[in-house]
Design a protein around this motif. Structure first.
Motif, PDB file in Angstrom:
ATOM      1  N   GLY A   1       5.269   5.383  -7.504  1.00 31.03           N
ATOM      2  CA  GLY A   1       4.447   6.095  -8.487  1.00 31.03           C
ATOM      3  C   GLY A   1       3.194   6.675  -7.837  1.00 31.03           C
ATOM      4  O   GLY A   1       2.753   7.781  -8.158  1.00 31.03           O
ATOM      5  N   HIS A   2       2.654   5.909  -6.887  1.00 28.29           N
ATOM      6  CA  HIS A   2       1.472   6.390  -6.167  1.00 28.29           C
ATOM      7  C   HIS A   2       1.746   7.643  -5.340  1.00 28.29           C
ATOM      8  O   HIS A   2       0.802   8.344  -4.957  1.00 28.29           O
ATOM      9  N   GLN A   3       2.987   7.910  -4.971  1.00 29.42           N
ATOM     10  CA  GLN A   3       3.241   9.095  -4.144  1.00 29.42           C
ATOM     11  C   GLN A   3       2.792  10.345  -4.892  1.00 29.42           C
ATOM     12  O   GLN A   3       2.280  11.287  -4.297  1.00 29.42           O
TER      13      GLN A   3
ATOM     14  N   LEU B   1       0.843  -1.198   0.000  1.00 27.69           N
ATOM     15  CA  LEU B   1       0.000   0.000   0.000  1.00 27.69           C
ATOM     16  C   LEU B   1       0.875   1.244   0.000  1.00 27.69           C
ATOM     17  O   LEU B   1       1.898   1.299   0.684  1.00 27.69           O
ATOM     18  N   GLU B   2       0.385   2.243  -0.742  1.00 29.51           N
ATOM     19  CA  GLU B   2       1.145   3.470  -0.990  1.00 29.51           C
ATOM     20  C   GLU B   2       1.047   4.453   0.174  1.00 29.51           C
ATOM     21  O   GLU B   2       0.920   5.666  -0.050  1.00 29.51           O
ATOM     22  N   THR B   3       1.066   3.981   1.410  1.00 27.97           N
ATOM     23  CA  THR B   3       0.962   4.847   2.583  1.00 27.97           C
ATOM     24  C   THR B   3       1.955   6.018   2.440  1.00 27.97           C
ATOM     25  O   THR B   3       3.109   5.816   2.091  1.00 27.97           O
TER      26      THR B   3
ATOM     27  N   ASN C   1      -5.348   6.391  -9.722  1.00 28.72           N
ATOM     28  CA  ASN C   1      -4.256   5.902  -8.877  1.00 28.72           C
ATOM     29  C   ASN C   1      -3.570   4.694  -9.513  1.00 28.72           C
ATOM     30  O   ASN C   1      -2.374   4.682  -9.765  1.00 28.72           O
ATOM     31  N   GLU C   2      -4.374   3.646  -9.735  1.00 29.78           N
ATOM     32  CA  GLU C   2      -3.783   2.346 -10.095  1.00 29.78           C
ATOM     33  C   GLU C   2      -3.334   2.267 -11.554  1.00 29.78           C
ATOM     34  O   GLU C   2      -2.342   1.600 -11.851  1.00 29.78           O
ATOM     35  N   GLY C   3      -4.057   2.946 -12.450  1.00 26.76           N
ATOM     36  CA  GLY C   3      -3.611   2.967 -13.840  1.00 26.76           C
ATOM     37  C   GLY C   3      -2.263   3.675 -13.951  1.00 26.76           C
ATOM     38  O   GLY C   3      -1.349   3.205 -14.632  1.00 26.76           O
ATOM     39  N   PHE C   4      -2.125   4.774 -13.231  1.00 24.87           N
ATOM     40  CA  PHE C   4      -0.876   5.541 -13.259  1.00 24.87           C
ATOM     41  C   PHE C   4       0.266   4.773 -12.581  1.00 24.87           C
ATOM     42  O   PHE C   4       1.404   4.803 -13.042  1.00 24.87           O
ATOM     43  N   ALA C   5      -0.036   4.108 -11.458  1.00 18.27           N
ATOM     44  CA  ALA C   5       1.026   3.353 -10.754  1.00 18.27           C
ATOM     45  C   ALA C   5       1.480   2.164 -11.590  1.00 18.27           C
ATOM     46  O   ALA C   5       2.665   1.805 -11.598  1.00 18.27           O
ATOM     47  N   THR C   6       0.550   1.543 -12.313  1.00 23.03           N
ATOM     48  CA  THR C   6       0.925   0.441 -13.201  1.00 23.03           C
ATOM     49  C   THR C   6       1.749   0.979 -14.377  1.00 23.03           C
ATOM     50  O   THR C   6       2.741   0.363 -14.792  1.00 23.03           O
TER      51      THR C   6
ATOM     52  N   VAL D   1      -9.031  -1.817 -13.575  1.00 26.14           N
ATOM     53  CA  VAL D   1      -8.515  -0.574 -12.996  1.00 26.14           C
ATOM     54  C   VAL D   1      -6.999  -0.477 -13.207  1.00 26.14           C
ATOM     55  O   VAL D   1      -6.493   0.541 -13.686  1.00 26.14           O
ATOM     56  N   TYR D   2      -6.277  -1.548 -12.873  1.00 22.72           N
ATOM     57  CA  TYR D   2      -4.807  -1.537 -12.956  1.00 22.72           C
ATOM     58  C   TYR D   2      -4.332  -1.633 -14.408  1.00 22.72           C
ATOM     59  O   TYR D   2      -3.693  -0.714 -14.932  1.00 22.72           O
ATOM     60  N   ASP D   3      -4.599  -2.803 -15.038  1.00 18.00           N
ATOM     61  CA  ASP D   3      -4.023  -3.072 -16.359  1.00 18.00           C
ATOM     62  C   ASP D   3      -4.698  -2.237 -17.448  1.00 18.00           C
ATOM     63  O   ASP D   3      -4.031  -1.626 -18.275  1.00 18.00           O
TER      64      ASP D   3
ATOM     65  N   ALA E   1       8.526   0.545  -7.561  1.00 15.63           N
ATOM     66  CA  ALA E   1       8.185   1.578  -8.552  1.00 15.63           C
ATOM     67  C   ALA E   1       6.682   1.863  -8.526  1.00 15.63           C
ATOM     68  O   ALA E   1       6.246   3.015  -8.651  1.00 15.63           O
ATOM     69  N   HIS E   2       5.872   0.823  -8.343  1.00 13.33           N
ATOM     70  CA  HIS E   2       4.419   1.000  -8.277  1.00 13.33           C
ATOM     71  C   HIS E   2       4.037   1.884  -7.081  1.00 13.33           C
ATOM     72  O   HIS E   2       3.335   2.884  -7.242  1.00 13.33           O
ATOM     73  N   GLU E   3       4.520   1.520  -5.911  1.00 15.40           N
ATOM     74  CA  GLU E   3       4.127   2.284  -4.705  1.00 15.40           C
ATOM     75  C   GLU E   3       4.706   3.699  -4.723  1.00 15.40           C
ATOM     76  O   GLU E   3       4.065   4.645  -4.245  1.00 15.40           O
TER      77      GLU E   3
HETATM   78 ZN    ZN Z   1      -1.468   0.512  -6.588  1.00 15.15          ZN
END
Ligand code: ZN
Ligand code: ARG
Length: 472
Positions: free
Chosen positions: A331-333, A304-306, A350-355, A401-403, A327-329
């Motif tokens: 990216g979420h920052q 989780l991108e806490t 969130n998730e599209g961008f982090a992926t 959402v992700y892919d 890199a995923h977490e």
């Molecule tokens: Zn994520």
């Protein structure tokens, strides 16, 4: 904390302009006028209408708590600074499984009652719209995670030697009273007292550590506005590595049970390097601190991108080093944390961008180009019936959402051109830093950056279509 200068000005005008010329912000100990009404028990999220609350806007949480691993009890005092966004006769805080023993508003005793996972607070006098007010809640109990049937458990998990608090879309209300919705960002201070010998890791910048009578108090503060589900704490036997990166504290914590030179520690040690790379893509790293925490617990099967300190379940490293998840977490920052959601439906932001951040990092590492990652994902993707921009409340963590979210960005890049798309990623992050965003705002920003290219067919097909779009 809500973005929108216009809204702030409107509130001031409304307060100044109402009633018979009296200054309505004057503290008059009279009974609330008829216009004073209870704040809504939910923030009005279309997917999760009960999450969060209405009628006020939190600016800061200051949480002082003591956790006893021997009993599992957490006892604390939360000082919550907020502003009324309507004439309030009462308001709710979210608090799950814990009991409030004493509540004051602006130093005066308030009445409170529990209604399920809500704490209803009635101050002795109404709170006029625009009025800043401070609520102090003394609370305690043995925390438990919240179970969401479709999305899993989130919140406070007790462990053999301590506890950790992680969860999305809900977590915070299991360990402190909170307006538990990402639309109400706030700054945070945490002061957590635990038995000597245990470590406490949380978001942001570390403060002083003090010890007395066998207990140690750890201080942490997150000075950038943060969505409540991004608040985290890990208590236990950890090896903490403190350094600096880009002039900011870099704090990495790995459980003592995990090898100091194993794949988890080696992967997190790349946090600074990966941040530097992502800055070339997204612009300046948005927070005052950085780092990460590995949690070794079977119940945590995700990362989780806490904010400023992502939490990684150690299963991510069971197959060896894994810089992709880092890199995923990270990216979420930028996308998820600095730019937080206004409503959960838009979670592809969130998730599209982090992926997509994973794809960029893998290209940088020479593993696969972004085009290859797109092709691999596009050819194996199966269920096109679930729209990325409308995944449904049970589907917010689905591949749609992700892919498909990352594929949407790739399709957009193809439509608007590499240079304009690269500019969009940076301007989107810069303009909305520390704020909240919606899909419609992103679409408007993309159209502005595209200079006349018609993007409607791209968004229609990739975000809202229910059949496989042609290869971009
Ligand atoms: Zn994520
Ligand atoms: N946002 C997290 C990530 O980095 C995933 C959280 C999944 N949460 C869950 N309850 N399954 O991708």
């Amino acid at each position: 904390m809500k973005r929108g200068l216009a809204a702030g000005i409107a509130a001031v005008i409304a307060v100044g302009g109402c009633t018979s010329g009296r200054n309505s912000t004057t503290d008059r100990p009279s009974a609330p006028a008829a216009s004073f009404a209870p704040g809504a028990p939910g923030a009005g999220d279309p997917y999760f209408p009960k999450y969060g609350n209405g009628g006020y806007d939190v600016g800061d949480y200051d949480i002082k708590a003591r956790f006893d691993p021997a009993t599992g009890r957490l006892d604390g005092t939360a000082t919550i600074t907020a502003t009324a966004t309507q004439d309030l006769s009462s308001f709710n805080l979210d608090l799950a499984h814990l009991t409030a023993s004493e509540v004051t508003v602006d130093g005066r005793p308030a009445t409170s009652r529990a209604e399920g996972n809500e704490l209803v607070v009635t101050p002795p006098v109404g709170l006029p719209k625009g009025r800043p007010f401070t609520t102090v809640v003394k609370y305690g109990g043995v925390p438990e995670p919240i179970n969401n049937e479709a999305l899993g458990k989130g919140g406070w998990f007790r462990t053999a030697d301590g506890a950790f608090a992680v969860g999305q879309p809900e977590s915070a209300s299991t360990w402190f009273p909170v307006n538990d919705h990402p639309s109400d960002k706030a700054t945070y201070k945490l002061s957590m007292t635990v038995p000597d010998g245990l470590e406490v890791i949380s978001n942001g910048v570390p403060g002083p550590r003090t010890s007395a009578d066998g207990w140690t108090t750890w201080n942490w503060s997150e000075g950038s506005p943060m969505a409540s589900y991004l608040a985290t704490v890990a208590i236990g036997q950890y090896r903490i590595t403190t350094s600096r990166h880009g002039g900011k504290p870099m704090i990495v914590a790995v459980p003592e049970s995990v090898p100091a030179d194993g794949p988890a520690a080696k992967s997190l040690a790349r946090t600074g390097e990966i941040t530097d790379f992502l800055e070339t893509q997204f612009g300046p790293y948005p927070f005052d601190a950085n780092g990460g925490v590995v949690v070794a617990d079977d119940r945590l099967d995700y990362a989780l991108e806490t904010q400023s300190r992502p939490v990684y379940g150690d299963t991510f490293f069971s197959g060896g080093e894994n810089s992709t998840v880092v890199a995923h977490e990270l990216g979420h920052q930028w996308f998820g944390d600095s730019l937080a959601l206004e409503r959960w439906q838009d979670i592809w932001l969130n998730e599209g961008f982090a992926t997509y951040a994973e794809w960029l990092w893998q290209e940088h590492e020479g593993k696969a180009t972004v085009a290859e990652s797109f092709d691999r994902t596009y050819s194996k993707f199966e269920d096109w019936s679930q729209p990325t921009g409308k995944p449904g409340p049970d589907g917010i963590f689905d591949p749609a959402v992700y892919d498909r979210g990352a594929m949407t960005l790739y399709a957009l890049r193809k439509a608007m051109g590499d240079a304009a798309f690269a500019g969009l990623l940076k301007s989107w992050a810069a303009r909305n830093r520390d704020g909240n965003v919606t899909t419609d705002e992103f679409i408007a920003a993309a159209k502005q950056a595209a200079g006349g290219v018609d993007l409607d067919p791209v968004f229609q097909a990739w975000l809202y279509g229910t059949t496989k779009p042609p290869r971009p």
